[in-house]
Design a protein around this motif. Structure first.
Motif, PDB file in Angstrom:
ATOM      1  N   ALA A 108       2.333   7.353  -4.444  1.00  0.00           N
ATOM      2  CA  ALA A 108       2.182   7.714  -5.852  1.00  0.00           C
ATOM      3  C   ALA A 108       0.847   8.413  -6.088  1.00  0.00           C
ATOM      4  O   ALA A 108       0.778   9.418  -6.807  1.00  0.00           O
ATOM      5  CB  ALA A 108       2.286   6.457  -6.720  1.00  0.00           C
ATOM      6  N   THR A 109      -0.220   7.906  -5.463  1.00  0.00           N
ATOM      7  CA  THR A 109      -1.529   8.541  -5.635  1.00  0.00           C
ATOM      8  C   THR A 109      -1.514   9.961  -5.089  1.00  0.00           C
ATOM      9  O   THR A 109      -2.006  10.900  -5.730  1.00  0.00           O
ATOM     10  CB  THR A 109      -2.620   7.721  -4.907  1.00  0.00           C
ATOM     11  N   ALA A 114       0.812  -1.217   0.000  1.00  0.00           N
ATOM     12  CA  ALA A 114       0.000   0.000   0.000  1.00  0.00           C
ATOM     13  C   ALA A 114       0.848   1.271   0.000  1.00  0.00           C
ATOM     14  O   ALA A 114       0.438   2.285  -0.564  1.00  0.00           O
ATOM     15  CB  ALA A 114      -0.937   0.002   1.214  1.00  0.00           C
ATOM     16  N   THR A 115       2.025   1.205   0.613  1.00  0.00           N
ATOM     17  CA  THR A 115       2.815   2.433   0.764  1.00  0.00           C
ATOM     18  C   THR A 115       3.208   3.065  -0.574  1.00  0.00           C
ATOM     19  O   THR A 115       2.910   4.243  -0.801  1.00  0.00           O
ATOM     20  CB  THR A 115       4.054   2.166   1.637  1.00  0.00           C
ATOM     21  N   PRO A 116       3.845   2.327  -1.481  1.00  0.00           N
ATOM     22  CA  PRO A 116       4.197   2.979  -2.757  1.00  0.00           C
ATOM     23  C   PRO A 116       2.972   3.440  -3.532  1.00  0.00           C
ATOM     24  O   PRO A 116       2.971   4.535  -4.129  1.00  0.00           O
ATOM     25  CB  PRO A 116       4.952   1.893  -3.530  1.00  0.00           C
ATOM     26  N   LEU A 117       1.912   2.630  -3.473  1.00  0.00           N
ATOM     27  CA  LEU A 117       0.677   2.983  -4.175  1.00  0.00           C
ATOM     28  C   LEU A 117       0.107   4.295  -3.633  1.00  0.00           C
ATOM     29  O   LEU A 117      -0.295   5.192  -4.392  1.00  0.00           O
ATOM     30  CB  LEU A 117      -0.325   1.843  -3.966  1.00  0.00           C
ATOM     31  N   ILE A 158      -2.129  13.516  -7.033  1.00  0.00           N
ATOM     32  CA  ILE A 158      -3.143  14.508  -6.662  1.00  0.00           C
ATOM     33  C   ILE A 158      -2.524  15.894  -6.496  1.00  0.00           C
ATOM     34  O   ILE A 158      -3.046  16.883  -6.990  1.00  0.00           O
ATOM     35  CB  ILE A 158      -3.854  14.089  -5.356  1.00  0.00           C
ATOM     36  N   THR A 159      -1.369  15.959  -5.783  1.00  0.00           N
ATOM     37  CA  THR A 159      -0.857  17.288  -5.446  1.00  0.00           C
ATOM     38  C   THR A 159       0.121  17.847  -6.469  1.00  0.00           C
ATOM     39  O   THR A 159       0.196  19.055  -6.640  1.00  0.00           O
ATOM     40  CB  THR A 159      -0.135  17.278  -4.074  1.00  0.00           C
ATOM     41  N   GLU A 160       0.894  16.986  -7.155  1.00  0.00           N
ATOM     42  CA  GLU A 160       1.978  17.523  -7.973  1.00  0.00           C
ATOM     43  C   GLU A 160       1.740  17.400  -9.467  1.00  0.00           C
ATOM     44  O   GLU A 160       2.343  18.120 -10.248  1.00  0.00           O
ATOM     45  CB  GLU A 160       3.304  16.813  -7.645  1.00  0.00           C
TER      46      GLU A 160
END
Lengths: 326, 257
Positions: free
Chosen positions: A106-107, A100-103, A111-113
């Motif tokens: 990345a999400t 879950a961490t890399p996913l 969203i922000t960048e």
């Protein structure tokens, strides 16, 4: 009665704010109330731990230290060992966290960048919606939709192509450690994502501009300015995700297969600490059985505390070199 | 202004910048000569920072910002389609109002951060570059014993000089400075101003400043902006002693602004 003269009047030294009526009534009272509440949190935790310890005393006396490394769980025969549950809890939550961490990061970065404000906002809202879904719904979907799909499609595939590895050997059951890992992953991605998103949004634009003005591409800007600046916050988000994963009961109970055995294979069913408590507490066959379940609860509490302390240490280690940043 | 167009390093041609409905910069045409210091002055909100940030396409990062017109760097429009802003920004560096070193990095890593984007150099080369850049901003003697401590342990003035060192480590041709001294104390300000004077031998410098004494001290040419328009531009001495426009005179004599 004559007033005492100035010289005889007793001199009382009080802290200045006590002399001010407003201070005595306001600040003192306020401080008292907040201290009381703060202590009561600690008190409740302590009370819970102590009562759980006392309730599990019969089991502690019977099994002693062998409760933790014991592999057998036989309520009828009166043998209780918690290792399969500890193993199941740790493996399912750590593996789901690793996926879950890399996913999530990345999400959140998308969203922000990367995304424009409208698309990013829409995805962020969807992610928050996912975080609000009750876990029983995830569990129901997991057991009715995902587990059969795993059994028919994914697990035979893994078995055929990677079956030589101990992690993917054995018959496909559908309900399995793999199902628990996947359902936990789906459940914690929204939490980690939305907290990471907040962390990233709090990073000042001046940091991004500094990188971009040096000739950084967007990815270089993220690697150089965004992630390092936000690392402690992101780590905090991951820890919260771990907390949710290790304590999650309902959805895991529905898809993990509830078989107390330790198997390297992800295709085999397993069991977790919260699941065994939820499944067995209502029909505990004896006082010893109930005490053993209570001891599992105590262990879960301890494991959670240990993980949280380790995480705090890690955070502290990460934060230290940054020093007093603005 | 026509005399500057031939050997101009930077030329703005009918530049317009909009933020949504706000027309922040209107029809600005001006030129900055090579190896000179151009100061942009004017009251708050007059568009001076906006003009500066359009010279290295910083507005690309701002949602809703629109730039029309052209900015020529050595005669080539940086807003043309084929221009890669990333490569262009390595030629046009920028120093910001608030010192913004990377807080997760050491002093050494901050200086070398932009250089590393072009691939890793040899250790000895990087060491030499770090020393050279820190010497250049007169920070070397203050930090040479602690190059690997965190950059946030420096004072504000040291941090700003570190940011300038970081900028020149990429070897740009132009340095844009957006009120680089507004967060600094007078002594640090003096150091940065001396530095600007030295840097102009190698670089073309454009500086936005609120401080008119500073503009008078460091710049060769001064441009006065008001309400998004370029009112007057010319030799600094002339602007400050004998401006042509009434608005310029009112501003520099302190009658408004």
């Amino acid at each position: 009665m004559p007033r005492p003269s100035h010289a005889e009047r007793p001199v009382i030294f009080l802290p200045p704010r006590w002399n001010i009526k407003r201070g005595l009534n306001g600040d003192f009272l306020f401080k008292g109330v907040t201290v009381l509440f703060a202590i009561s949190i600690l008190g409740i935790l302590l009370l819970m731990a102590v009562s759980m310890y006392r309730q599990s005393l019969p089991s502690i006396h019977t099994s002693g230290w062998s409760f933790i490394p014991g592999k057998e769980w036989d309520p009828v025969g009166g043998t209780f060992g918690a290792l399969p549950y500890i193993y199941g809890s740790l493996v399912s939550s750590l593996l789901s966290l690793a996926l879950a961490t890399p996913l999530s990061i990345a999400t959140a970065l998308f969203i922000t960048e990367v995304a424009n404000r409208r698309v990013g906002g829409m995805i962020a809202a969807l992610v928050e919606l996912l975080a609000a879904i009750p876990s029983v719904i995830y569990g129901l979907w997991g057991v009715l939709v995902m587990a059969p799909w795993l059994q028919r499609t994914v697990e035979p595939f893994l078995n055929d192509h990677l079956g030589f590895l101990p992690f993917f050997s054995g018959p496909p059951y559908g309900v399995s450690m793999l199902a628990a890992v996947l359902i936990l992953m789906i459940m914690i991605v929204p939490i980690i994502t939305s907290i990471t998103k907040e962390v990233l949004l709090a990073i000042p634009d001046s940091q991004r501009e500094a990188a971009v003005a040096l000739g950084a591409t967007r990815w270089e800007m993220i690697r150089m300015a965004v992630l390092p600046y936000g690392r402690s916050g992101i780590l905090g988000a991951v820890i919260l995700g771990l907390g949710r994963a290790i304590g999650e009961t309902m959805a895991v109970t529905m898809v993990i297969g509830n078989t107390p055995k330790i198997s390297l294979s992800l295709l085999d069913p397993a069991y977790t600490m919260p699941s065994v408590i939820a499944n067995e507490f209502a029909e505990a066959s004896s006082d010893l059985h109930a005490a053993a379940l209570m001891e599992i609860g105590l262990l879960l509490l301890v494991v959670t505390l240990i993980i949280n302390s380790l995480a705090r240490l890690l955070l502290w280690g990460v934060n230290r070199p940054t020093g007093g940043q603005a | 202004m026509s005399e500057a167009t031939t050997d101009a390093k930077i030329r703005l041609d009918r530049l317009n910048v909009h933020f949504g409905a706000n027309h922040a910069v209107k029809e600005v045409t001006m030129a900055m000569a090579s190896n000179s210091v151009t100061a942009i002055i004017g009251p708050s909100g007059c568009g001076k920072s906006t003009v500066l940030r359009s010279i290295n396409r910083m507005h690309d990062l701002t949602p809703g910002a629109r730039v029309n017109g052209s900015v020529l760097l050595d005669g080539e429009d940086i807003y043309r389609k084929e221009c890669d802003p990333v490569t262009m920004r390595r030629r046009v560096g920028m120093v910001f109002q608030k010192p913004n070193p990377f807080p997760a990095m050491s002093i050494y890593d901050n200086v070398i951060a932009g250089y590393r984007l072009n691939g890793r150099g040899r250790r000895s080369e990087m060491d030499a570059l770090v020393e050279q850049c820190l010497q250049r901003v007169s920070l070397w003697d203050e930090v040479k014993e602690r190059l690997h401590v965190n950059a946030m342990q420096l004072s504000g003035g040291q941090q700003q000089r570190l940011c300038i060192a970081r900028t020149i480590a990429v070897m740009p041709e132009v340095i844009l400075m957006d009120e680089p001294c507004s967060a600094l104390d007078p002594i640090s300000t003096l150091k940065v101003e001396e530095l600007i004077d030295e840097l102009k031998e190698k670089y073309t410098i454009v500086i936005v400043t609120h401080n008119m004494q500073q503009a008078a001290r460091v710049s060769d040419t001064t441009a006065f902006f008001y309400l998004g328009e370029l009112i007057e531009m010319g030799d600094t001495k002339k602007i400050f002693t004998n401006p042509e426009k009434r608005q310029t005179e009112d501003y520099i004599t302190g009658r408004f602004g």
